[in-house]
Write a protein that holds these residues in place. Structure first.
Motif, mmCIF file in Angstrom:
data_model
loop_
_atom_site.group_PDB
_atom_site.id
_atom_site.type_symbol
_atom_site.label_atom_id
_atom_site.label_comp_id
_atom_site.label_asym_id
_atom_site.label_seq_id
_atom_site.Cartn_x
_atom_site.Cartn_y
_atom_site.Cartn_z
ATOM 1 N N LYS A 63 -8.024 19.303 -4.156
ATOM 2 C CA LYS A 63 -7.394 20.486 -4.108
ATOM 3 C C LYS A 63 -6.356 20.949 -4.951
ATOM 4 O O LYS A 63 -6.784 21.926 -5.612
ATOM 5 N N SER A 72 -10.820 12.184 6.907
ATOM 6 C CA SER A 72 -11.073 13.045 7.215
ATOM 7 C C SER A 72 -10.153 13.629 7.360
ATOM 8 O O SER A 72 -9.984 15.147 7.565
ATOM 9 N N GLY A 117 -9.636 16.759 5.650
ATOM 10 C CA GLY A 117 -9.779 18.361 6.616
ATOM 11 C C GLY A 117 -11.081 18.625 5.352
ATOM 12 O O GLY A 117 -11.899 17.890 5.250
ATOM 13 N N GLN A 118 -11.649 20.665 5.741
ATOM 14 C CA GLN A 118 -12.634 21.304 5.520
ATOM 15 C C GLN A 118 -13.436 20.597 4.456
ATOM 16 O O GLN A 118 -14.271 19.974 3.597
ATOM 17 N N VAL A 119 -12.402 20.284 3.129
ATOM 18 C CA VAL A 119 -12.897 19.334 1.952
ATOM 19 C C VAL A 119 -14.404 18.233 1.647
ATOM 20 O O VAL A 119 -14.768 18.096 1.027
ATOM 21 N N ILE A 136 -15.898 18.003 4.029
ATOM 22 C CA ILE A 136 -17.115 18.600 4.142
ATOM 23 C C ILE A 136 -17.824 18.493 3.446
ATOM 24 O O ILE A 136 -19.485 18.886 3.631
ATOM 25 N N ASP A 137 -17.067 19.854 3.069
ATOM 26 C CA ASP A 137 -18.049 20.171 1.890
ATOM 27 C C ASP A 137 -18.654 19.423 0.732
ATOM 28 O O ASP A 137 -19.899 19.835 0.445
ATOM 29 N N ARG A 144 -21.131 17.796 2.920
ATOM 30 C CA ARG A 144 -22.966 18.857 3.156
ATOM 31 C C ARG A 144 -23.899 19.210 1.682
ATOM 32 O O ARG A 144 -24.725 19.469 1.914
ATOM 33 N N ALA A 161 -18.733 18.982 11.960
ATOM 34 C CA ALA A 161 -17.742 19.351 12.192
ATOM 35 C C ALA A 161 -16.495 17.747 12.315
ATOM 36 O O ALA A 161 -17.226 16.858 12.483
ATOM 37 N N LEU A 162 -15.733 18.325 12.314
ATOM 38 C CA LEU A 162 -13.908 17.198 12.473
ATOM 39 C C LEU A 162 -13.593 16.734 13.792
ATOM 40 O O LEU A 162 -13.779 17.704 14.245
ATOM 41 N N GLU A 187 -11.699 15.598 16.757
ATOM 42 C CA GLU A 187 -10.769 16.310 16.896
ATOM 43 C C GLU A 187 -9.226 15.516 18.119
ATOM 44 O O GLU A 187 -8.345 15.704 18.715
#
Lengths: 311, 311
Positions: free
Chosen positions: A224, A264, A267-269, A271-272, A275, A292-293, A295
């Protein structure tokens, strides 16, 4: 008319317990200690006792209780028999049958990773879907496959053992399972540290990762912050996991991949990076499958266990 | 009381048709031509007509017919809608609904490779099992996944598309699907020829394969004659497919792998090469999973289609 169900997640240290209504609202949540001594002989009676106590405390009508679902750390067959659960010091155990005798309630049992996937499908990152693949990236890599709302247990209780699918011929170190080159050796929290240390050794590039102990968290934090070497590590992680999930899509073609576990939390990074490679290698019809992460965090197991008794 | 069912396997050239009793005995078997012109608009009416004619010919009581199952070469969703079937010149089609209107009978539809897997589970190499992975090694590689007796269709109709799982990063040639490095590029009949020609080019070793055109059959014939180079080709074939099936075992953990298609006509030797690598890479609990040769040949589709309507 059934109103309530219990969800129990038996771990090596604590047993997590939940009382739910049949719509999936958690009404109470508590933990008891897992007594693993004497081959874990006290674990099931302790669970039965805490359920009986909760029924009294809440003044529940037994007729209104749909049953008790239990997740355990080991392979569980379709009939609810545990093959072995090393962390509980259990060998073979007719879990469902014994718990039904002890509680006087209907009981359903499943492997903890599979049950967590069912929980995420019911009330977490996979809510609204019925075909879900969950991947839990922790110390190891757990998995759960849900097809048409049901766990794929597998004929040896190995359905969803995706941490141990083979991804790398050149790996010389053995996995805990005895094979070499398992997915878990590269994309678990431990695996990411292995990838990172190898890359730090082989490269002279500057990196904030050289300043202290490396963990999955420090790697993704550095990504990040645009650290170049950390980004290369994340690419390798994404390639191994994204390719593996593309292969899984060619087998069961889920609606959504749910990514959970400690890794996980970045976060979104996460998944990025997964994917990017997933889309490269997935069969044409599956390239847009959702990600999806997770929850529910550590509560996925009690949700999924409760869900087991509602089918 | 239902006594009969029809199983229909729609191919690009012929439609194979079977009349079965509900125990799976074939009572009659015939073919009609597949009229693909005008976007295949005649195909379903032709099928309905041949069924109506057979009902008259055999003087069947419609009340005793469980229904009509149909396999088609393309993705089919859970509701029996075809997404696209290139070889039939079909686009999207509400197959089940249209056929029910035309025949006045209950209809179930599925992808042809998946339906063939169901047929092999019912009356072929997978008989007696309920969790089956079938691999068809023909011009391409087809697959079908059966979990608890049901086809895993997948959320985009891509369940069991195991010919297109990624197995080789270094492949530069594109697969028909558009990706590179798909299983089909190495273990289909065409893929085996590719492996063989590459190895013949790269090696100076003598081999009977240098005497004429290479095919999957000539390779496995040469293996049986102890040809060294042919054995190396078979090792590569076995490594790609055995490793892929080990990965699949970590996802759905079947009771048996059924190997069919033209390549499987070489017999047990094919399984021997696959299983060698399967056992090396499969998760510990799955190493002894059974392997069987397909037994129904080109009839697997009509058996599986008939089975579709008996659930």
């Amino acid at each position: 008319m059934k109103k309530y169900c219990f969800g129990i997640d038996v771990g090596g240290t604590t047993v997590k317990c939940g009382l739910f209504d049949v719509k999936g609202e958690v009404l109470d949540k508590w933990e008891i200690h897992t007594r693993t001594e004497n081959n874990g002989i006290n674990i099931l009676p302790d669970v039965a006792d805490t359920i009986a106590a909760k029924i009294l405390e809440k003044k529940l009508d037994r007729e209104e209780i749909a049953g008790v679902g239990i997740g355990v750390p080991g392979p569980v067959d379709e009939e609810g028999n545990v093959m072995v659960a090393v962390n509980l010091h259990w060998g073979y155990l007719q879990l469902t049958e014994e718990m039904e005798k002890m509680t006087g309630l209907p009981v359903r049992a499943g492997n903890d990773a599979n049950v967590a996937a069912l929980g995420e499908m019911w009330k977490g990152g996979g809510a609204g879907y019925h075909n879900v693949v969950m991947v839990t990236l922790g110390t190891g890599v757990g998995g759960g496959i849900i097809v048409n709302g049901k766990i794929v247990t597998g004929s040896h209780g190995a359905g969803g053992e995706i941490g141990h699918i083979h991804v790398e011929d050149s790996m010389e170190e053995s996995c805990n399972c005895g094979n070499k080159g398992c997915l878990e050796q590269f994309v678990s929290a431990t695996g990411i540290v292995r990838l990172a240390n190898k890359m730090l050794d082989e490269s002279d590039a500057p990196s904030v990762l050289r300043n202290g102990p490396v963990s999955a968290k420090t790697v993704f934090d550095a990504v990040k912050e645009k650290d170049g070497l950390a980004a290369e590590i994340a690419e390798q992680f994404g390639k191994y996991l994204g390719t593996a999930l593309a292969v899984i899509a060619g087998v069961v073609d889920p609606e959504v991949f749910v990514i959970g576990g400690g890794v996980s939390k970045a976060g979104q990074v996460v998944i990025d990076y997964i994917r990017k490679y997933y889309r490269e290698y997935a069969f044409s019809g599956c390239k847009d499958t959702a990600f999806a992460l997770a929850e529910l965090g550590n509560d996925a197991g009690i949700y999924g266990a409760a869900r087991l008794v509602l089918d």
